[in-house]
Scaffold this motif. Structure first.
Motif, PDB file in Angstrom:
ATOM      1  N   SER A 178     -19.896  24.832  56.160  1.00  0.00           N
ATOM      2  CA  SER A 178     -18.741  25.641  55.654  1.00  0.00           C
ATOM      3  C   SER A 178     -17.490  25.513  56.287  1.00  0.00           C
ATOM      4  O   SER A 178     -16.215  25.586  56.018  1.00  0.00           O
ATOM      5  CB  SER A 178     -19.213  26.649  55.107  1.00  0.00           C
ATOM      6  OG  SER A 178     -19.278  27.690  56.120  1.00  0.00           O
ATOM      7  N   TYR A 199     -15.722  22.287  56.294  1.00  0.00           N
ATOM      8  CA  TYR A 199     -14.863  22.307  55.229  1.00  0.00           C
ATOM      9  C   TYR A 199     -13.371  22.906  55.350  1.00  0.00           C
ATOM     10  O   TYR A 199     -12.516  22.454  54.814  1.00  0.00           O
ATOM     11  CB  TYR A 199     -15.545  22.761  54.213  1.00  0.00           C
ATOM     12  CG  TYR A 199     -16.689  21.588  53.650  1.00  0.00           C
ATOM     13  CD1 TYR A 199     -16.552  20.317  53.602  1.00  0.00           C
ATOM     14  CD2 TYR A 199     -17.768  22.156  53.468  1.00  0.00           C
ATOM     15  CE1 TYR A 199     -17.654  19.508  53.312  1.00  0.00           C
ATOM     16  CE2 TYR A 199     -19.167  21.346  53.016  1.00  0.00           C
ATOM     17  CZ  TYR A 199     -18.791  20.070  53.141  1.00  0.00           C
ATOM     18  OH  TYR A 199     -19.980  19.047  52.754  1.00  0.00           O
ATOM     19  N   ARG A 200     -13.618  24.034  55.800  1.00  0.00           N
ATOM     20  CA  ARG A 200     -12.425  24.798  55.897  1.00  0.00           C
ATOM     21  C   ARG A 200     -11.356  24.382  56.961  1.00  0.00           C
ATOM     22  O   ARG A 200     -10.193  24.500  56.591  1.00  0.00           O
ATOM     23  CB  ARG A 200     -12.902  26.590  56.407  1.00  0.00           C
ATOM     24  CG  ARG A 200     -13.448  27.152  55.202  1.00  0.00           C
ATOM     25  CD  ARG A 200     -14.096  28.532  55.607  1.00  0.00           C
ATOM     26  NE  ARG A 200     -12.407  29.420  55.703  1.00  0.00           N
ATOM     27  CZ  ARG A 200     -12.534  30.710  56.246  1.00  0.00           C
ATOM     28  NH1 ARG A 200     -13.575  31.097  56.469  1.00  0.00           N
ATOM     29  NH2 ARG A 200     -11.418  31.411  56.169  1.00  0.00           N
ATOM     30  N   ASP A 248     -11.143  21.301  57.457  1.00  0.00           N
ATOM     31  CA  ASP A 248     -10.615  20.069  56.857  1.00  0.00           C
ATOM     32  C   ASP A 248      -9.600  20.438  55.952  1.00  0.00           C
ATOM     33  O   ASP A 248      -8.495  19.757  55.900  1.00  0.00           O
ATOM     34  CB  ASP A 248     -11.859  19.245  55.963  1.00  0.00           C
ATOM     35  CG  ASP A 248     -11.317  17.768  55.645  1.00  0.00           C
ATOM     36  OD1 ASP A 248     -10.649  17.206  56.491  1.00  0.00           O
ATOM     37  OD2 ASP A 248     -11.916  17.600  54.489  1.00  0.00           O
ATOM     38  N   ASP A 249      -9.702  21.605  55.106  1.00  0.00           N
ATOM     39  CA  ASP A 249      -8.569  22.090  54.222  1.00  0.00           C
ATOM     40  C   ASP A 249      -7.345  22.414  55.137  1.00  0.00           C
ATOM     41  O   ASP A 249      -6.215  22.140  54.668  1.00  0.00           O
ATOM     42  CB  ASP A 249      -9.063  23.322  53.481  1.00  0.00           C
ATOM     43  CG  ASP A 249     -10.307  22.996  52.356  1.00  0.00           C
ATOM     44  OD1 ASP A 249     -10.396  21.738  52.100  1.00  0.00           O
ATOM     45  OD2 ASP A 249     -10.934  23.905  51.990  1.00  0.00           O
TER      46      ASP A 249
END
Length: 108
Positions: A92, A95-96, A98-99
């Motif tokens: 998670s 993913y953060r 990456d954003d």
């Protein structure tokens, strides 16, 4: 961290604290740190494993590849954090990241 997902049942609204102590930073190649669960004052939590984390950055096909290696003092320590969802938690956070990197790329 504070759990803000009401679907997490008993974990909802709980706080978790952590501490990282950097052992080595070799720009732009490697970061080595110890990662541990802690209380809000930064004291290592009793009964929780300390993890030696090595982050290595390598060029791969014109991009940067991150290799993350986590070492535990015992199999039991690894199993303890696996049961707590370390894989999902790390995923998670990536993913953060990456954003965030996507948003920063838009600004350039």
């Amino acid at each position: 961290m504070r759990c803000t997902d009401e679907n997490q049942g008993e974990f909802y609204d709980q706080e978790s604290w952590g501490k990282a102590v950097y052992q080595e930073i070799t720009v732009p190649v490697k970061i080595v740190l110890t990662d541990m669960f802690a209380d809000e004052e930064g004291n290592a939590a009793d009964g929780m494993p300390v993890i030696l984390v090595t982050l290595t950055f390598v060029e791969h096909e014109g991009k940067t590849k991150l290799i993350m290696c986590s070492r535990f003092a015992s199999v039991e320590g690894l199993q303890q954090v696996m049961g707590m969802g370390i894989v999902q938690g790390c995923a998670s956070q990536f993913y953060r990241l990456d954003d965030l990197l996507d948003k920063l790329q838009e600004l350039w």
